[in-house]
Write a protein that holds these residues in place. Structure first.
Motif, short mmCIF file in Angstrom:
data_model
loop_
_atom_site.label_atom_id
_atom_site.label_comp_id
_atom_site.label_asym_id
_atom_site.label_seq_id
_atom_site.Cartn_x
_atom_site.Cartn_y
_atom_site.Cartn_z
N VAL A 10 0.84 -1.21 0.00
CA VAL A 10 0.00 0.00 0.00
C VAL A 10 0.87 1.25 0.00
O VAL A 10 0.67 2.18 -0.80
CB VAL A 10 -0.95 0.00 1.22
N ILE A 11 1.84 1.27 0.88
CA ILE A 11 2.72 2.45 1.00
C ILE A 11 3.55 2.63 -0.27
O ILE A 11 3.72 3.76 -0.76
CB ILE A 11 3.64 2.29 2.23
N ALA A 12 4.05 1.54 -0.83
CA ALA A 12 4.86 1.63 -2.04
C ALA A 12 4.05 2.16 -3.22
O ALA A 12 4.51 3.00 -3.99
CB ALA A 12 5.46 0.26 -2.38
N ALA A 13 2.82 1.67 -3.38
CA ALA A 13 1.96 2.15 -4.47
C ALA A 13 1.61 3.62 -4.30
O ALA A 13 1.64 4.40 -5.26
CB ALA A 13 0.68 1.31 -4.53
N ALA A 14 1.28 4.01 -3.07
CA ALA A 14 0.97 5.41 -2.81
C ALA A 14 2.18 6.29 -3.07
O ALA A 14 2.06 7.38 -3.67
CB ALA A 14 0.49 5.58 -1.36
N ALA A 15 3.35 5.84 -2.64
CA ALA A 15 4.57 6.62 -2.84
C ALA A 15 4.87 6.81 -4.33
O ALA A 15 5.25 7.90 -4.76
CB ALA A 15 5.74 5.94 -2.14
N LEU A 16 4.69 5.74 -5.12
CA LEU A 16 4.96 5.84 -6.56
C LEU A 16 4.01 6.85 -7.22
O LEU A 16 4.45 7.69 -8.02
CB LEU A 16 4.81 4.47 -7.23
N GLY A 311 -2.38 -2.70 -3.79
CA GLY A 311 -2.00 -1.69 -4.78
C GLY A 311 -3.12 -0.70 -5.04
O GLY A 311 -2.89 0.51 -5.18
N THR A 312 -4.36 -1.20 -5.12
CA THR A 312 -5.52 -0.32 -5.34
C THR A 312 -5.71 0.63 -4.17
O THR A 312 -5.96 1.84 -4.36
CB THR A 312 -6.79 -1.16 -5.56
N LEU A 313 -5.60 0.11 -2.95
CA LEU A 313 -5.72 0.97 -1.77
C LEU A 313 -4.61 2.03 -1.75
O LEU A 313 -4.85 3.19 -1.41
CB LEU A 313 -5.66 0.12 -0.49
N GLY A 314 -3.39 1.61 -2.11
CA GLY A 314 -2.27 2.57 -2.16
C GLY A 314 -2.49 3.64 -3.20
O GLY A 314 -2.19 4.82 -2.96
N LEU A 315 -3.05 3.26 -4.35
CA LEU A 315 -3.34 4.23 -5.41
C LEU A 315 -4.39 5.24 -4.95
O LEU A 315 -4.26 6.44 -5.19
CB LEU A 315 -3.81 3.49 -6.66
N ILE A 316 -5.42 4.74 -4.26
CA ILE A 316 -6.46 5.64 -3.74
C ILE A 316 -5.87 6.58 -2.69
O ILE A 316 -6.17 7.79 -2.68
CB ILE A 316 -7.62 4.81 -3.15
N LEU A 317 -5.03 6.04 -1.82
CA LEU A 317 -4.39 6.88 -0.79
C LEU A 317 -3.52 7.95 -1.43
O LEU A 317 -3.57 9.13 -1.03
CB LEU A 317 -3.55 5.98 0.13
N GLY A 318 -2.73 7.57 -2.44
CA GLY A 318 -1.89 8.55 -3.13
C GLY A 318 -2.72 9.62 -3.81
O GLY A 318 -2.38 10.81 -3.76
N PHE A 319 -3.82 9.22 -4.44
CA PHE A 319 -4.71 10.18 -5.10
C PHE A 319 -5.29 11.18 -4.10
O PHE A 319 -5.34 12.38 -4.37
CB PHE A 319 -5.83 9.44 -5.82
N ILE A 355 2.31 -2.34 -10.27
CA ILE A 355 1.97 -3.13 -9.09
C ILE A 355 1.42 -4.50 -9.49
O ILE A 355 1.82 -5.54 -8.94
CB ILE A 355 0.95 -2.38 -8.22
N PHE A 356 0.51 -4.52 -10.45
CA PHE A 356 -0.11 -5.78 -10.83
C PHE A 356 0.89 -6.76 -11.43
O PHE A 356 0.93 -7.93 -11.08
CB PHE A 356 -1.25 -5.53 -11.82
N VAL A 357 1.73 -6.27 -12.34
CA VAL A 357 2.70 -7.15 -12.99
C VAL A 357 3.71 -7.70 -11.99
O VAL A 357 3.97 -8.92 -11.92
CB VAL A 357 3.42 -6.40 -14.14
N LEU A 358 4.28 -6.80 -11.18
CA LEU A 358 5.28 -7.25 -10.21
C LEU A 358 4.65 -8.13 -9.13
O LEU A 358 5.26 -9.09 -8.65
CB LEU A 358 5.98 -6.03 -9.58
N GLY A 359 3.41 -7.80 -8.74
CA GLY A 359 2.73 -8.60 -7.72
C GLY A 359 2.43 -9.99 -8.21
O GLY A 359 2.58 -10.98 -7.47
#
Length: 377
Positions: A10-16, A311-319, A355-359
């Motif tokens: 989550v944190i990594a996706a938000a950071a990206l 990843g989806t939660l991280g993306l929402i958090l980043g947004f 996120i999806f590919v690496l996950g």
């Protein structure tokens, strides 16, 4: 262990997403300054420093659909002197249409723009500071020197230079490079200093309509000028800056992709720990007729689902963080300038795909730990 692994993703996706949005904002912030001085299209000689635009050329340019306005300019390096101090600067002689092509006059923070038919100049803030002059100092003037063209031995300093007395009436602030490099003058002043003919120019700068097709206008201009001139758009005029920003953007993406890879090691570790913890249950499923491939698929789907949701939660958090920065300026560069950010659709796609590919790859790697020897023991 699963919660910790998911939290890291989550944190990594938000950071990206935050970093990509922040860099997009900085990129636009850097490039918007070029819009103040760079035209939509610029025509300049393919050889030498100048070319001639005839009356027939002017009529053909006016007939091209999509051109809102154009300006003739003359640009050359000159010596600027004030109160015994000298500096080599770039003088840009412009006609009365220049402010219709660019918005340079809006960047003047002290004084005014040029009056047509005068020897006035408008200087960058860095030049005015270095030579210690201000605006409309009628008791002292600036002097501009340009070496005269020709051959033979110089017999006197006066005979070696063309010069004019000028008065600075404005100071602009765009960026450090332009502030320390450019002065603007009327095109008549530049023409006199360089001994140019009436129709001789260094470039033609064009402003296009909002609905104009840039490619079609460029092709029409190539038809008018042929091999005499080259045409560049704003991106091509700043190709070095664009390349640098794009390279930095790629470097930032690769660095944070590495961060995501490191975070996904936690997913791999969590799945492996789960496999070992559920070893007895896996053995039972195997004895009931479940194949090793099907058991692998269970853990693969579990890991993939965990990564996708995190990843989806991280993306929402980043947004949400970027949206709050846009609306409420949570972080400031200066007391009056919020840190620039921009929400772009392509950044959503980049984060999701990464996120999806690496996950999925991480989940596949972890599930491969399940072998016949493991489930039988």
């Amino acid at each position: 262990m699963t919660i910790i692994a998911a939290s890291g993703t989550v944190i990594a996706a938000a950071a990206l997403f935050i970093v990509l949005s922040g860099f997009a904002g900085l990129k636009n912030f850097s490039l918007e300054f070029s819009s103040f001085v760079d035209p939509d299209l610029k025509v300049f000689p393919s050889e030498g420093k100048s070319f001639v635009i005839s009356e027939d050329d002017a009529l053909k340019i006016n007939a091209i659909p999509g051109i809102q306005s154009y300006s003739k300019t003359i640009e050359e390096r000159v010596i600027l002197e004030f109160d015994g101090k000298k500096q080599i600067v770039t003088m840009k002689g412009v006609d009365e249409n220049f402010t219709k092509v660019t918005t340079i006059d809006s960047m003047i923070y002290y004084g005014n723009w040029l009056e047509h038919g005068t020897n006035q100049i408008v200087s960058g803030g860095g030049i005015s500071n270095k030579l210690s002059y201000g605006v409309l100092d009628l008791t002292r003037n600036q002097k501009i020197y340009v070496p005269k063209p020709g051959k033979g031995q110089i017999t006197s300093v006066k005979g070696a230079f063309n010069s004019v007395l000028a008065y600075n009436i404005g100071i602009f602030d765009i960026n450090v490079e332009l502030n320390n490099e450019y002065i603007f003058a009327n095109i008549e002043t530049a023409r006199y200093l360089l001994n140019y003919d009436e129709n001789q120019v260094s470039s033609i700068e064009l402003k296009l309509d909002a609905t104009a097709d840039e490619v079609k206008v460029s092709e029409a201009l190539k038809t008018v000028f042929g091999n005499r001139a080259n045409i560049k758009n704003r991106a091509q005029l700043n190709d070095a800056l664009y390349k640098m920003l794009n390279t930095e953007n790629m470097a930032v993406y690769l660095i944070f992709t590495l961060v995501i890879i490191i975070a996904l090691f936690n997913v791999v570790g969590a799945l492996i720990m789960m496999i070992l913890d559920k070893k007895a249950s896996i053995n039972t499923l195997f004895n009931l007729g479940t194949t090793t491939k099907e058991i692998r698929r269970v853990f693969f789907l579990q890991g993939s689902l965990m990564t996708v949701l995190a990843g989806t939660l991280g993306l929402i958090l980043g947004f949400v963080i970027i949206f709050l920065q846009q609306q409420f300026a949570l972080i400031m560069l200066t007391p009056s300038l919020p840190y620039p950010v921009e929400i772009k659709g392509i950044n959503f796609v980049i984060v999701i795909v990464t996120i999806f590919v690496l996950g999925i790859l991480a989940s596949k790697l972890a599930s491969q730990r399940i072998t016949k020897d493991l489930v039988k023991s």
